[in-house]
Structure formats: structure tokens, C-alpha cells
Design a protein around this motif. Structure first.
Motif, PDB file in Angstrom:
ATOM      1  N   ALA A 202       0.831  -1.206   0.000  1.00  0.00           N
ATOM      2  CA  ALA A 202       0.000   0.000   0.000  1.00  0.00           C
ATOM      3  C   ALA A 202       0.865   1.255   0.000  1.00  0.00           C
ATOM      4  O   ALA A 202       0.578   2.230  -0.716  1.00  0.00           O
ATOM      5  CB  ALA A 202      -0.924  -0.007   1.214  1.00  0.00           C
ATOM      6  N   GLU A 205       2.492   1.732  -3.422  1.00  0.00           N
ATOM      7  CA  GLU A 205       1.487   2.177  -4.400  1.00  0.00           C
ATOM      8  C   GLU A 205       1.134   3.645  -4.174  1.00  0.00           C
ATOM      9  O   GLU A 205       1.034   4.426  -5.128  1.00  0.00           O
ATOM     10  CB  GLU A 205       0.228   1.308  -4.316  1.00  0.00           C
ATOM     11  N   GLU A 417      -7.815   3.427   2.072  1.00  0.00           N
ATOM     12  CA  GLU A 417      -8.481   2.437   1.232  1.00  0.00           C
ATOM     13  C   GLU A 417      -7.471   1.514   0.559  1.00  0.00           C
ATOM     14  O   GLU A 417      -7.733   0.317   0.353  1.00  0.00           O
ATOM     15  CB  GLU A 417      -9.357   3.126   0.186  1.00  0.00           C
ATOM     16  N   LEU A 418      -6.302   2.073   0.218  1.00  0.00           N
ATOM     17  CA  LEU A 418      -5.246   1.227  -0.357  1.00  0.00           C
ATOM     18  C   LEU A 418      -4.800   0.179   0.655  1.00  0.00           C
ATOM     19  O   LEU A 418      -4.593  -0.998   0.307  1.00  0.00           O
ATOM     20  CB  LEU A 418      -4.036   2.085  -0.746  1.00  0.00           C
ATOM     21  N   LYS A 420      -6.472  -1.043   3.220  1.00  0.00           N
ATOM     22  CA  LYS A 420      -7.512  -2.059   3.427  1.00  0.00           C
ATOM     23  C   LYS A 420      -7.582  -3.020   2.229  1.00  0.00           C
ATOM     24  O   LYS A 420      -7.802  -4.213   2.403  1.00  0.00           O
ATOM     25  CB  LYS A 420      -8.863  -1.379   3.671  1.00  0.00           C
ATOM     26  N   LYS A 421      -7.369  -2.479   1.037  1.00  0.00           N
ATOM     27  CA  LYS A 421      -7.378  -3.339  -0.159  1.00  0.00           C
ATOM     28  C   LYS A 421      -6.291  -4.407  -0.076  1.00  0.00           C
ATOM     29  O   LYS A 421      -6.556  -5.602  -0.296  1.00  0.00           O
ATOM     30  CB  LYS A 421      -7.163  -2.489  -1.413  1.00  0.00           C
ATOM     31  N   HIS A 422      -5.091  -3.994   0.251  1.00  0.00           N
ATOM     32  CA  HIS A 422      -3.989  -4.962   0.299  1.00  0.00           C
ATOM     33  C   HIS A 422      -4.112  -5.887   1.516  1.00  0.00           C
ATOM     34  O   HIS A 422      -3.756  -7.072   1.441  1.00  0.00           O
ATOM     35  CB  HIS A 422      -2.654  -4.228   0.298  1.00  0.00           C
ATOM     36  N   ALA A 424      -6.912  -6.907   2.863  1.00  0.00           N
ATOM     37  CA  ALA A 424      -7.942  -7.891   2.528  1.00  0.00           C
ATOM     38  C   ALA A 424      -7.415  -8.932   1.548  1.00  0.00           C
ATOM     39  O   ALA A 424      -7.751 -10.124   1.646  1.00  0.00           O
ATOM     40  CB  ALA A 424      -9.156  -7.174   1.949  1.00  0.00           C
ATOM     41  N   ALA A 425      -6.571  -8.493   0.612  1.00  0.00           N
ATOM     42  CA  ALA A 425      -6.020  -9.439  -0.371  1.00  0.00           C
ATOM     43  C   ALA A 425      -5.169 -10.506   0.296  1.00  0.00           C
ATOM     44  O   ALA A 425      -5.069 -11.633  -0.206  1.00  0.00           O
ATOM     45  CB  ALA A 425      -5.197  -8.678  -1.405  1.00  0.00           C
TER      46      ALA A 425
END
Length: 434
Positions: A202, A205, A417-418, A420-422, A424-425
Motif C-alpha cells: 500500500a 502504491e 483504502e489502499l 484495506k485493499k492490500h 484484505a487481499a
């Protein structure tokens, strides 16, 4: 999430002097007993952590630091409750990083010793203690915020929020070395490495730094890191990220980077015993190495906003008593006690519920590195983690030096949000835990 991280892992950290713990513990228990006998009014604090065995390096140095903290506080009159000074006595229980022994220890500390607060390393031992916390309402602290969940509201993580603070190192690097645009990363494939991988992904990115390959996850049993480093360098990266690797991975990886001719930037969560890495590579090779844990003789810690009393003197005294054993936990438990002391004095009580309310009621607290927010609901399901600024450290001329303090909440406000995205992945969100 970080449960099961340590089992079978810390026994590989041969250079950490866990073997020194028994003699030191015996000496400490003698001195703290002396404090108790000399005091008219005493507040007992439980220290429930591994003090012997393979994980002692994350417990015993913290107890050593607390001993120095208690001596300082008691010499200054103790903790003021209702206008009366109270001496502090730490009551230690060696849980040997075993959940069942941790549960026994928590029960003993509460029922027999009458402690008012219990500090823990957490991790594998928290599941054993959690029923005791729920039943008694005792206030506990952990160094591992992944222990947090909405199931227990009397557990706090006030010292560090691993691995979220790692975003500050990447952010600082992007601001100060904008020419660096590509990175690779490796980590041990376990519950400590994976959330840190998600965090670094994250952060890279958000910083516009391209990952040249998927993170290289190696087996925790790996001992030969030459193939790992060869694969990393095959992408010709400008940045090599060592994630939150244990020190006995960081050291051989750095040696391999040196031996295989790497000339670029290195970033890592930790650089414990970095002097040993310098000795095995060179001062020039380690110049600019970025990590997240300062030495407390750093002049930057004497600046405005740092909530740790006399960090330079604390560091000097610690190294005088325990030369070569300084690490992150040497100050972290002591910094938790600073927060607890302030809350108890504010509440005029040492009872767990009163202290917790005084500590968290405003939504803010004085973290070691400045004012911070009680935070974490997005990631941990409860706002019981204290998050604020965190230092970015670089090795310069063979010595760790703070390059600046960066705000974790500010970064999260822009890039949450980045993260949380990573997370969760990699199945690292609190509601994904098993």
C-alpha cells in the motif's frame, strides 16, 4: 493475526541474548522487592511476558527498562493518587510464551498479587489470557495490535501499531529520494510477514513506486538466502524492501546483498544489532539504510512533543546495565507506563476501569513520539490502538539517526483504502482472522 508467529521462530535468533535472562531476572526481582519494602503505599503492576526461553528477547529487555522507569518515578515521589505518592512495584510472571502459563500468570497476578494493570507481549499468549480479562475486567496492554478485537475492550495497544507505521519510512523515502521508482520485496511467509507485506504494498502504491515482481515469500525455515537475493536482484530494482523480517533473516539477506554487489536503497522495518551488519558489510554499504526504530541517544528525541522523560539518559543507563541488549522493547513497556501513570493521576485512582476511561476518554493520548489518537476500528474492529507520529531512521556514518517524524493518521487519511485493499487481499483484516 500475529498469533502463532513466534512459535519455532525466535529460537533461530541466536544472536539475541535470551540466555542472559535468568541471571538478570533474579537480580531484578531482588531490587523491586526492596522498593516495595521501603514504600508505605505501593501500586503493583503485572509484567506477564516471556522472561526465559526463545522469546525472552521480547520480554526481558522490557522488564529491564521498566526497572529503570520505576526507580526514576519512585525517586521522584512515585505516582500521585489523591495527593499521596505511591511507589510502583513490578510483579513479573514468566509465561514462557505459553498460553496456558499466561492464563495461570494472569490469574495469579490479579488474585494473589493484587496488580492494577498487566503489560504483555501478547501474540500467542493472548488467547490464554483473554477469558481472564473478560471475567475480571482487568486492564491489559499488548505490543501486538492484531490481538485487538471488539470481543475485549480492556485490551489496549498503546506503544506501537505494527506494521502500519512502516508506511512512514516509504513516504519519507519517496519525498527525499524521488528518483527511486522501482522496488522488490521479500518476507518470511508467516503471520508477522504477511500484514507487513500488505502495508508496504500500500505504501509503495501510494508513493508511486512500482513493484517489479510479486513479494517473494520465503519459507521461515530458510537458511540459505543467496537464491532469494539472486532472484530479487534479477529485476534490477532501485529499492530492496526487507519487510518485517526477523533479525536472523535481515542479517544474512543484507550480507548477500553486499556480496552480490547491490548498490541501491534498502528499507526494512527493523535493523536490530545494525552494528553487526556494518561489521559484516561496510559502513559505506549500510549508509542510508532506512528502518523504524531509533536508538534513544538520538538528539531528535529531545525535541518538543516527545513524551518520554530523558530518553538519552534512559538509553545510557540501560546500556550501562545491559550492554549490547538495547532493542525496541527496551523502551516500549516503559513508555506504556508513562501513559498509565498519567491516566491514573488524572483519574485519581489506580482501578482498571477508571484508568482506562481517563486514558481513552478524550480519544487522544500522549504517545512516546507525540500526541496520538485512539484508533483502529477499520483494521482491528475497535479504537484501542494509540496512533500518531512515528520516526523514520537512517544509518548515517555507522549510527542510527532519526530523519524525521511522519504522521500515520495523515497517511491513512489519504491512503487508507489502499491499505484495506492490500490487507484484505492477504486475509489480514480483523474480521478475516480465524
Amino acid at each position: 493475526m500475529i498469533r502463532h508467529v513466534f512459535t519455532g521462530r525466535f529460537n533461530r535468533r541466536s544472536f539475541i541474548k535470551a540466555s542472559a535472562s535468568l541471571a538478570g531476572l533474579a537480580a531484578l526481582n531482588t531490587s523491586t522487592s526492596g522498593l516495595a519494602l521501603a514504600a508505605d503505599k505501593v501500586v503493583k503492576i503485572g509484567f506477564l511476558a516471556p522472561l526465559t526461553g526463545a522469546v525472552a528477547a521480547w520480554g526481558k529487555p522490557g522488564l529491564d527498562g521498566c526497572q529503570i522507569w520505576a526507580e526514576r518515578v519512585n525517586a521522584a515521589g512515585g505516582i500521585s493518587i489523591g495527593g499521596e505518592g505511591h511507589k510502583v512495584e513490578f510483579v513479573a510472571y514468566d509465561n514462557e510464551y505459553d498460553p496456558a502459563k499466561a492464563r495461570t500468570g494472569a490469574t495469579k497476578l490479579i488474585r494473589e498479587d493484587g496488580v492494577k494493570f498487566i503489560m504483555m507481549l501478547g501474540g500467542d499468549t493472548w488467547p490464554g489470557v483473554e477469558p481472564v480479562a473478560d471475567r475480571t475486567g482487568m486492564l491489559f496492554s499488548t505490543l501486538l495490535p492484531s490481538d485487538l478485537s471488539p470481543d475485549t475492550n480492556t485490551l489496549i495497544a498503546p506503544a506501537e501499531v505494527h506494521p502500519i507505521y512502516n508506511v512512514t519510512g516509504v513516504e519519507w523515502l519517496a519525498e527525499n529520494r524521488p528518483d527511486l521508482k522501482t522496488a522488490v520485496m521479500c518476507a518470511q511467509d508467516d503471520a508477522l510477514g504477511l500484514p507487513s507485506v500488505a502495508t508496504y504494498l500500500a505504501a509503495f502504491e501510494a508513493a508511486g513506486i512500482e513493484m517489479l515482481d510479486e513479494p517473494l515469500l520465503f519459507d521461515p525455515a530458510t537458511t540459505d538466502f543467496a537464491p532469494v537475493v539472486t532472484r530479487l536482484l534479477s529485476k534490477n530494482p532501485q529499492i530492496v524492501c526487507l519487510d518485517t523480517c526477523y533479525s536472523d533473516y535481515v542479517h544474512p539477506i543484507v550480507e548477500q546483498l553486499f556480496q552480490q554487489g547491490y548498490k541501491g536503497q534498502i528499507i526494512s522495518c527493523t535493523a536490530d544489532f545494525y552494528d553487526q551488519m556494518i561489521a559484516k558489510t561496510s559502513k559505506e554499504f549500510m549508509e542510508g539504510f532506512i528502518f523504524q526504530f531509533p536508538d534513544f541517544d538520538d538528539p531528535a528525541l529531545n525535541g518538543h512533543g516527545v513524551n518520554f522523560d530523558d530518553p538519552n539518559g534512559f538509553y545510557a543507563e540501560y546500556n550501562k546495565r545491559h550492554p549490547g541488549e538495547w532493542g525496541a522493547v527496551s523502551w516500549e513497556y516503559a513508555s506504556i507506563m508513562d501513559l498509565w501513570k498519567a491516566a491514573a493521576e488524572k483519574a485519581g485512582s489506580v482501578e482498571p476501569d477508571a484508568v482506562l476511561n481517563a486514558m481513552t476518554g478524550s480519544g487522544k493520548g500522549n504517545h512516546a513520539f507525540g500526541e496520538a489518537d485512539w484508533w483502529g476500528k477499520d483494521l482491528f474492529g475497535i479504537d484501542n490502538a494509540l496512533v500518531g507520529d512515528w520516526p523514520v531512521v537512517a544509518i548515517e556514518n555507522g549510527k542510527a539517526r532519526i530523519k524525521g517524524f511522519k504522521s500515520i493518521p495523515d497517511w491513512y487519511g489519504k491512503h487508507g483504502e489502499l491499505l484495506k485493499k492490500h490487507m484484505a487481499a492477504y486475509n489480514q483484516m480483523w474480521d478475516q482472522r480465524t
